[in-house]
Design an enzyme around this catalytic site. Structure first.
Site, PDB file in Angstrom:
ATOM      1  N   LYS A  29       0.871  -1.186   0.000  1.00  0.00           N
ATOM      2  CA  LYS A  29       0.000   0.000   0.000  1.00  0.00           C
ATOM      3  C   LYS A  29       0.894   1.217   0.000  1.00  0.00           C
ATOM      4  O   LYS A  29       1.796   1.342   0.833  1.00  0.00           O
ATOM      5  CB  LYS A  29      -0.923   0.049   1.214  1.00  0.00           C
ATOM      6  CG  LYS A  29      -1.776   1.328   1.180  1.00  0.00           C
ATOM      7  CD  LYS A  29      -2.889   1.336   2.184  1.00  0.00           C
ATOM      8  CE  LYS A  29      -2.421   1.840   3.524  1.00  0.00           C
ATOM      9  NZ  LYS A  29      -3.544   2.041   4.452  1.00  0.00           N
ATOM     10  N   ARG A  43     -10.259  -1.463   7.324  1.00  0.00           N
ATOM     11  CA  ARG A  43      -9.342  -2.421   7.956  1.00  0.00           C
ATOM     12  C   ARG A  43      -8.841  -1.912   9.312  1.00  0.00           C
ATOM     13  O   ARG A  43      -8.559  -2.682  10.233  1.00  0.00           O
ATOM     14  CB  ARG A  43      -8.218  -2.840   7.019  1.00  0.00           C
ATOM     15  CG  ARG A  43      -7.218  -1.769   6.528  1.00  0.00           C
ATOM     16  CD  ARG A  43      -6.239  -1.376   7.607  1.00  0.00           C
ATOM     17  NE  ARG A  43      -4.932  -1.055   7.121  1.00  0.00           N
ATOM     18  CZ  ARG A  43      -4.126  -0.192   7.709  1.00  0.00           C
ATOM     19  NH1 ARG A  43      -4.521   0.507   8.780  1.00  0.00           N
ATOM     20  NH2 ARG A  43      -2.911   0.001   7.232  1.00  0.00           N
ATOM     21  N   GLN A  80     -11.573   8.840  10.584  1.00  0.00           N
ATOM     22  CA  GLN A  80     -11.539   7.433  11.009  1.00  0.00           C
ATOM     23  C   GLN A  80     -12.499   7.153  12.165  1.00  0.00           C
ATOM     24  O   GLN A  80     -12.971   6.020  12.326  1.00  0.00           O
ATOM     25  CB  GLN A  80     -10.120   7.028  11.462  1.00  0.00           C
ATOM     26  CG  GLN A  80      -9.027   7.253  10.443  1.00  0.00           C
ATOM     27  CD  GLN A  80      -9.176   6.384   9.211  1.00  0.00           C
ATOM     28  OE1 GLN A  80      -9.691   5.272   9.275  1.00  0.00           O
ATOM     29  NE2 GLN A  80      -8.745   6.898   8.081  1.00  0.00           N
ATOM     30  N   ASN A 122     -13.020  15.287  22.048  1.00  0.00           N
ATOM     31  CA  ASN A 122     -12.096  15.629  20.963  1.00  0.00           C
ATOM     32  C   ASN A 122     -11.487  16.994  21.260  1.00  0.00           C
ATOM     33  O   ASN A 122     -12.170  17.874  21.789  1.00  0.00           O
ATOM     34  CB  ASN A 122     -12.828  15.664  19.609  1.00  0.00           C
ATOM     35  CG  ASN A 122     -11.843  15.710  18.455  1.00  0.00           C
ATOM     36  OD1 ASN A 122     -10.838  14.997  18.464  1.00  0.00           O
ATOM     37  ND2 ASN A 122     -12.097  16.550  17.480  1.00  0.00           N
ATOM     38  N   SER A 173      -4.674  12.365  15.642  1.00  0.00           N
ATOM     39  CA  SER A 173      -3.322  12.534  15.109  1.00  0.00           C
ATOM     40  C   SER A 173      -2.486  13.355  16.086  1.00  0.00           C
ATOM     41  O   SER A 173      -1.620  14.123  15.687  1.00  0.00           O
ATOM     42  CB  SER A 173      -3.381  13.214  13.743  1.00  0.00           C
ATOM     43  OG  SER A 173      -4.192  14.367  13.815  1.00  0.00           O
ATOM     44  N   MET A 197      -5.516   3.628  18.309  1.00  0.00           N
ATOM     45  CA  MET A 197      -5.425   3.425  16.861  1.00  0.00           C
ATOM     46  C   MET A 197      -4.773   4.586  16.110  1.00  0.00           C
ATOM     47  O   MET A 197      -4.450   4.461  14.941  1.00  0.00           O
ATOM     48  CB  MET A 197      -6.830   3.206  16.284  1.00  0.00           C
ATOM     49  CG  MET A 197      -7.638   2.109  16.952  1.00  0.00           C
ATOM     50  SD  MET A 197      -6.824   0.500  16.970  1.00  0.00           S
ATOM     51  CE  MET A 197      -6.707   0.131  15.241  1.00  0.00           C
ATOM     52  N   GLY A 198      -4.606   5.737  16.768  1.00  0.00           N
ATOM     53  CA  GLY A 198      -4.165   6.921  16.032  1.00  0.00           C
ATOM     54  C   GLY A 198      -2.668   7.019  15.797  1.00  0.00           C
ATOM     55  O   GLY A 198      -2.218   7.626  14.830  1.00  0.00           O
ATOM     56  N   ASP A 229       0.513   6.015  14.430  1.00  0.00           N
ATOM     57  CA  ASP A 229       1.039   5.112  13.396  1.00  0.00           C
ATOM     58  C   ASP A 229       2.342   5.666  12.809  1.00  0.00           C
ATOM     59  O   ASP A 229       2.753   5.271  11.738  1.00  0.00           O
ATOM     60  CB  ASP A 229      -0.006   4.908  12.294  1.00  0.00           C
ATOM     61  CG  ASP A 229      -0.474   6.232  11.685  1.00  0.00           C
ATOM     62  OD1 ASP A 229      -0.023   7.298  12.148  1.00  0.00           O
ATOM     63  OD2 ASP A 229      -1.282   6.199  10.747  1.00  0.00           O
TER      64      ASP A 229
HETATM   65  P1  NAD Z   1      -8.398  13.349  10.726  1.00  0.00           P
HETATM   66  O1  NAD Z   1      -7.436  14.396  10.297  1.00  0.00           O
HETATM   67  O2  NAD Z   1      -9.690  13.212  10.008  1.00  0.00           O
HETATM   68  O3  NAD Z   1      -8.728  13.554  12.275  1.00  0.00           O
HETATM   69  C1  NAD Z   1      -7.711  13.831  13.196  1.00  0.00           C
HETATM   70  C2  NAD Z   1      -8.255  13.752  14.607  1.00  0.00           C
HETATM   71  O4  NAD Z   1      -7.211  14.106  15.525  1.00  0.00           O
HETATM   72  C3  NAD Z   1      -9.388  14.738  14.893  1.00  0.00           C
HETATM   73  O5  NAD Z   1     -10.210  14.194  15.903  1.00  0.00           O
HETATM   74  C4  NAD Z   1      -8.637  15.956  15.404  1.00  0.00           C
HETATM   75  O6  NAD Z   1      -9.467  16.809  16.167  1.00  0.00           O
HETATM   76  C5  NAD Z   1      -7.588  15.268  16.263  1.00  0.00           C
HETATM   77  N1  NAD Z   1      -6.392  16.079  16.477  1.00  0.00           N
HETATM   78  C6  NAD Z   1      -5.699  16.787  15.551  1.00  0.00           C
HETATM   79  N2  NAD Z   1      -4.638  17.395  16.138  1.00  0.00           N
HETATM   80  C7  NAD Z   1      -4.682  17.054  17.454  1.00  0.00           C
HETATM   81  C8  NAD Z   1      -3.881  17.386  18.583  1.00  0.00           C
HETATM   82  N3  NAD Z   1      -2.819  18.189  18.474  1.00  0.00           N
HETATM   83  N4  NAD Z   1      -4.227  16.847  19.789  1.00  0.00           N
HETATM   84  C9  NAD Z   1      -5.309  16.035  19.919  1.00  0.00           C
HETATM   85  N5  NAD Z   1      -6.101  15.706  18.881  1.00  0.00           N
HETATM   86  C10 NAD Z   1      -5.791  16.210  17.669  1.00  0.00           C
HETATM   87  O7  NAD Z   1      -7.575  11.982  10.708  1.00  0.00           O
HETATM   88  P2  NAD Z   1      -8.138  10.506  10.679  1.00  0.00           P
HETATM   89  O8  NAD Z   1      -8.170  10.040   9.280  1.00  0.00           O
HETATM   90  O9  NAD Z   1      -9.346  10.423  11.515  1.00  0.00           O
HETATM   91  O10 NAD Z   1      -6.908   9.726  11.388  1.00  0.00           O
HETATM   92  C11 NAD Z   1      -6.698   9.862  12.782  1.00  0.00           C
HETATM   93  C12 NAD Z   1      -5.356   9.247  13.153  1.00  0.00           C
HETATM   94  O11 NAD Z   1      -5.396   7.851  12.882  1.00  0.00           O
HETATM   95  C13 NAD Z   1      -4.166   9.776  12.351  1.00  0.00           C
HETATM   96  O12 NAD Z   1      -3.068   9.910  13.215  1.00  0.00           O
HETATM   97  C14 NAD Z   1      -3.901   8.690  11.341  1.00  0.00           C
HETATM   98  O13 NAD Z   1      -2.583   8.683  10.872  1.00  0.00           O
HETATM   99  C15 NAD Z   1      -4.231   7.468  12.171  1.00  0.00           C
HETATM  100  N6  NAD Z   1      -4.532   6.268  11.417  1.00  0.00           N
HETATM  101  C16 NAD Z   1      -4.084   5.091  11.927  1.00  0.00           C
HETATM  102  C17 NAD Z   1      -4.340   3.916  11.256  1.00  0.00           C
HETATM  103  C18 NAD Z   1      -3.894   2.609  11.848  1.00  0.00           C
HETATM  104  O14 NAD Z   1      -3.980   1.579  11.176  1.00  0.00           O
HETATM  105  N7  NAD Z   1      -3.470   2.577  13.075  1.00  0.00           N
HETATM  106  C19 NAD Z   1      -5.046   3.926  10.055  1.00  0.00           C
HETATM  107  C20 NAD Z   1      -5.530   5.153   9.580  1.00  0.00           C
HETATM  108  C21 NAD Z   1      -5.272   6.308  10.287  1.00  0.00           C
END
Ligand code: NAD
Length: 320
Positions: free
Chosen positions: A66, A109, A137, A158, A198, A218-219, A221
């Site tokens: 990917k 996934r 997500q 949030n 994130s 989960m966040g 990564d």
């Molecule tokens: P998004 O940009 O749509 O949402 C980001 C989220 O983080 C929001 O709730 C936002 O308010 C919050 N946020 C942003 N900055 C912040 C900070 N400084 N402190 C606290 N919260 C903060 O992103 P998403 O697509 O929802 O992805 C969220 C996270 O999940 C990302 O870090 C992404 O890389 C990760 N992710 C992980 C996997 C995995 O397999 N583990 C897969 C996809 C995404």
């Protein structure tokens, strides 16, 4: 080579498909039948990240990569922040067999991994679901996790509260009462907590979490992201999708760097699924799943999309 653009994926792969495919993949890893290759992930500046996650599943005969990243400015352009595509190859010849849009598959996934961890590790009587995060997500996480226990309400927090109404709408759609709360309340009342932000710095602290809670973190990564205080990892029984990723780019990176946990103390969730390791051992322990997102998860769901598409004559075949 079969081309499956993003727009076709929703009609080909369901959340249930993602759950089964990812669960089988985690178990195959634990049995030594499948392995991820080292992740490449680089910062492009202005918060943009780009990378490659790849692997080979001998049992499922999937080989691929990917390619994708995170582009924080996309939401304002009407695009999702994650953009990716999955390339699959014939494991016997190396020839490319499919190119599959990866955005919805990533969300499915990732949500499936959290739901699998809740299914395996949360207390059977879990009734309150806490969600930290309200981005793209989070909505998928809520839908998937809500299916594996009889939850009676959702509590959410949030850092940017203006994003919470979208999550509230998903809760309403699936028939769960929803409340925006402080982190103190979320930790004190939740049986299961999903973190999906994130954030570069811990929001959830050890003192927020009561005995018996299951967390799916989960966040985180990527190096430098952090959602929970390292002391919480030291208190919890730890599980992950892949230990090598957990300790380098996952939530465990910080506790390992501080020397308060060791990689050997983290159990791959696949070992629990395959019956090779114990899951939750008491109603009082805190369990924490560090979901870092592995290449094999992407290949597994892309493979489902390809099989469905072939069965239905969907997509476009081009010569390469
Ligand atoms: P998004 O940009 O749509 O949402 C980001 C989220 O983080 C929001 O709730 C936002 O308010 C919050 N946020 C942003 N900055 C912040 C900070 N400084 N402190 C606290 N919260 C903060 O992103 P998403 O697509 O929802 O992805 C969220 C996270 O999940 C990302 O870090 C992404 O890389 C990760 N992710 C992980 C996997 C995995 O397999 N583990 C897969 C996809 C995404």
């Amino acid at each position: 080579m079969l081309i499956l653009p993003e727009a076709l994926i929703a009609g080909l792969v369901t959340p249930e498909d993602a759950f089964s495919a990812v669960e089988a993949t985690f178990a195959a890893m634990a049995r030594g039948e499948a392995a991820n290759f080292p992740v490449v992930r680089e910062a492009l500046g202005e918060g943009r990240q780009y990378g490659f996650k790849s692997g080979f599943d001998r049992a499922g005969a999937t080989l691929g990569v990917k390619s994708g990243g995170y582009f924080p400015g996309n939401a304002e352009k009407g695009l999702t922040n994650h953009q990716s595509v999955v390339l699959l190859f014939d494991p016997d010849t190396g020839r490319p067999t499919a190119m599959v849009g990866g955005n919805l598959l990533t969300a499915l996934r990732t949500a499936a991994a959290a739901a699998i961890s809740v299914d395996q590790l949360a207390r059977r009587d879990a009734r309150v679901l806490g969600i930290v995060g309200a981005g793209h997500q989070a909505q998928f996480q809520l839908r998937a996790v809500a299916k594996v226990r009889r939850f009676e309400k959702v509590l959410a927090w949030n850092r940017h509260p203006e994003k919470l109404p979208k999550l509230a709408a998903v809760a309403a759609e699936i028939g769960l009462p929803f409340e925006a709360v402080t982190l103190d309340r979320l930790g004190a009342e939740s049986d299961v907590i999903v973190t999906i932000t994130s954030s570069p710095k811990a929001s959830l602290l050890d003192r927020h979490i009561r005995a018996g809670t299951h967390l799916a973190c989960m966040g985180t990564d990527t190096k430098g992201k952090q959602e929970v205080e390292p002391a919480l990892l030291a208190r919890a029984r730890l599980f992950t999708d892949e230990v090598a990723q957990s300790v380098t780019i996952g939530e465990a990176q910080h506790a390992v760097a501080e020397g308060i946990i060791k990689p050997e103390g983290i159990t791959p969730i696949g070992a629990v699924i395959a019956g090779l390791a114990a899951g939750r051992q008491s109603d009082d322990e805190v369990t924490l799943f560090d979901g870092t997102g592995i290449g094999l998860q992407d290949l597994a769901v892309a493979d489902v999309a390809v099989r469905r598409a072939i069965g239905r004559g969907a997509g476009e075949t081009v010569g390469v």
